[in-house]
Design a protein around this motif. Sequence first.
Motif, PDB file in Angstrom:
ATOM      1  N   GLN A  40       0.969  -1.222   0.148  1.00  0.00           N
ATOM      2  CA  GLN A  40      -0.028  -0.098  -0.106  1.00  0.00           C
ATOM      3  C   GLN A  40       0.976   1.146  -0.047  1.00  0.00           C
ATOM      4  N   GLN A  41       1.956   1.279   0.763  1.00  0.00           N
ATOM      5  CA  GLN A  41       2.885   2.574   0.623  1.00  0.00           C
ATOM      6  C   GLN A  41       3.516   2.583  -0.560  1.00  0.00           C
ATOM      7  N   LEU A  42       3.712   1.420  -1.321  1.00  0.00           N
ATOM      8  CA  LEU A  42       4.719   1.637  -2.438  1.00  0.00           C
ATOM      9  C   LEU A  42       3.662   2.128  -3.558  1.00  0.00           C
ATOM     10  N   TYR A  43       2.282   1.525  -3.278  1.00  0.00           N
ATOM     11  CA  TYR A  43       1.260   2.327  -4.487  1.00  0.00           C
ATOM     12  C   TYR A  43       1.331   3.857  -4.057  1.00  0.00           C
ATOM     13  N   THR A  44       1.358   4.392  -2.938  1.00  0.00           N
ATOM     14  CA  THR A  44       1.098   5.515  -2.599  1.00  0.00           C
ATOM     15  C   THR A  44       2.221   6.372  -3.230  1.00  0.00           C
ATOM     16  N   VAL A  45       3.463   5.876  -2.929  1.00  0.00           N
ATOM     17  CA  VAL A  45       4.750   6.637  -3.467  1.00  0.00           C
ATOM     18  C   VAL A  45       4.434   6.576  -4.886  1.00  0.00           C
ATOM     19  N   VAL A  46       4.330   5.659  -5.659  1.00  0.00           N
ATOM     20  CA  VAL A  46       4.280   5.810  -7.129  1.00  0.00           C
ATOM     21  C   VAL A  46       3.162   6.572  -7.724  1.00  0.00           C
ATOM     22  N   ASP A  47       2.059   6.479  -6.841  1.00  0.00           N
ATOM     23  CA  ASP A  47       0.933   7.385  -7.305  1.00  0.00           C
ATOM     24  C   ASP A  47       1.243   8.758  -7.218  1.00  0.00           C
ATOM     25  N   SER A  48       2.085   9.065  -6.109  1.00  0.00           N
ATOM     26  CA  SER A  48       2.216  10.358  -5.995  1.00  0.00           C
ATOM     27  C   SER A  48       3.305  10.957  -7.116  1.00  0.00           C
ATOM     28  N   ILE A  49       4.179  10.023  -7.541  1.00  0.00           N
ATOM     29  CA  ILE A  49       5.161  10.281  -8.574  1.00  0.00           C
ATOM     30  C   ILE A  49       4.390  10.793  -9.814  1.00  0.00           C
ATOM     31  N   ILE A  50       3.632   9.699 -10.266  1.00  0.00           N
ATOM     32  CA  ILE A  50       2.800   9.742 -11.423  1.00  0.00           C
ATOM     33  C   ILE A  50       1.842  10.932 -11.375  1.00  0.00           C
ATOM     34  N   ILE A  51       1.159  11.403 -10.321  1.00  0.00           N
ATOM     35  CA  ILE A  51       0.276  12.435 -10.386  1.00  0.00           C
ATOM     36  C   ILE A  51       1.088  13.739 -10.323  1.00  0.00           C
ATOM     37  N   GLY A  52       2.131  13.730  -9.360  1.00  0.00           N
ATOM     38  CA  GLY A  52       2.937  14.983  -9.520  1.00  0.00           C
ATOM     39  C   GLY A  52       3.788  15.308 -10.931  1.00  0.00           C
ATOM     40  N   LYS A  53       3.876  14.441 -11.701  1.00  0.00           N
ATOM     41  CA  LYS A  53       4.488  14.693 -13.031  1.00  0.00           C
ATOM     42  C   LYS A  53       3.419  14.907 -13.949  1.00  0.00           C
ATOM     43  N   LYS A  54       2.245  14.291 -14.193  1.00  0.00           N
ATOM     44  CA  LYS A  54       1.263  14.550 -15.106  1.00  0.00           C
ATOM     45  C   LYS A  54       0.278  15.552 -14.768  1.00  0.00           C
ATOM     46  N   ILE A  55      -0.096  15.930 -13.438  1.00  0.00           N
ATOM     47  CA  ILE A  55      -0.957  16.785 -13.022  1.00  0.00           C
ATOM     48  C   ILE A  55      -0.479  17.867 -12.414  1.00  0.00           C
ATOM     49  N   GLY A  56       0.226  17.881 -11.523  1.00  0.00           N
ATOM     50  CA  GLY A  56       1.082  18.688 -10.867  1.00  0.00           C
ATOM     51  C   GLY A  56       0.595  19.102  -9.406  1.00  0.00           C
ATOM     52  N   ALA A  57       0.842  20.349  -8.927  1.00  0.00           N
ATOM     53  CA  ALA A  57       0.550  20.478  -7.490  1.00  0.00           C
ATOM     54  C   ALA A  57      -0.890  20.250  -7.225  1.00  0.00           C
ATOM     55  N   LEU A  58      -1.938  20.578  -8.071  1.00  0.00           N
ATOM     56  CA  LEU A  58      -3.279  20.166  -7.392  1.00  0.00           C
ATOM     57  C   LEU A  58      -3.498  18.820  -7.352  1.00  0.00           C
ATOM     58  N   LEU A  97      -1.234  16.770  -6.321  1.00  0.00           N
ATOM     59  CA  LEU A  97      -0.580  16.035  -5.171  1.00  0.00           C
ATOM     60  C   LEU A  97      -1.442  16.582  -4.106  1.00  0.00           C
ATOM     61  N   ALA A  98      -2.154  17.888  -3.953  1.00  0.00           N
ATOM     62  CA  ALA A  98      -3.072  18.225  -3.080  1.00  0.00           C
ATOM     63  C   ALA A  98      -4.021  17.424  -2.956  1.00  0.00           C
ATOM     64  N   ALA A  99      -4.676  16.853  -3.956  1.00  0.00           N
ATOM     65  CA  ALA A  99      -5.851  15.923  -3.782  1.00  0.00           C
ATOM     66  C   ALA A  99      -5.389  14.615  -3.072  1.00  0.00           C
TER      67      ALA A  99
END
Length: 84
Positions: free
Chosen positions: A30-48, A50-52
């Motif tokens: 679950q933690q690994l999923y969260t880290v990978v999700d944050s990386i992908i969302i941060g690169k594709k969508i940005g700060a908004l 990551l805030a979500a």
Amino acid sequence: MNKDRDMTVGSPFGLILSFSISMIIGNVFQQLYTVVDSIIIGKKIGALGLAAIGGTDWLIYYDSVRAECDGAVCRFFICFTGCI
């Protein structure tokens, strides 16, 4: 094939340990999923994006801590009451 396990028979410590190992492995994934999700969302969508994620991530951590506390309460109950 029946893979049910009778948790009322056998050593309580061994049963709790075998059950907790599977929970720990699940938490690691679950933690690994969260880290990978944050990386992908941060690169594709940005700060908004990551805030979500940050706005809802606390639910996962809260649930993990609650489950671990529930297990500790069971262990203390066994130690202090002499049951089982």
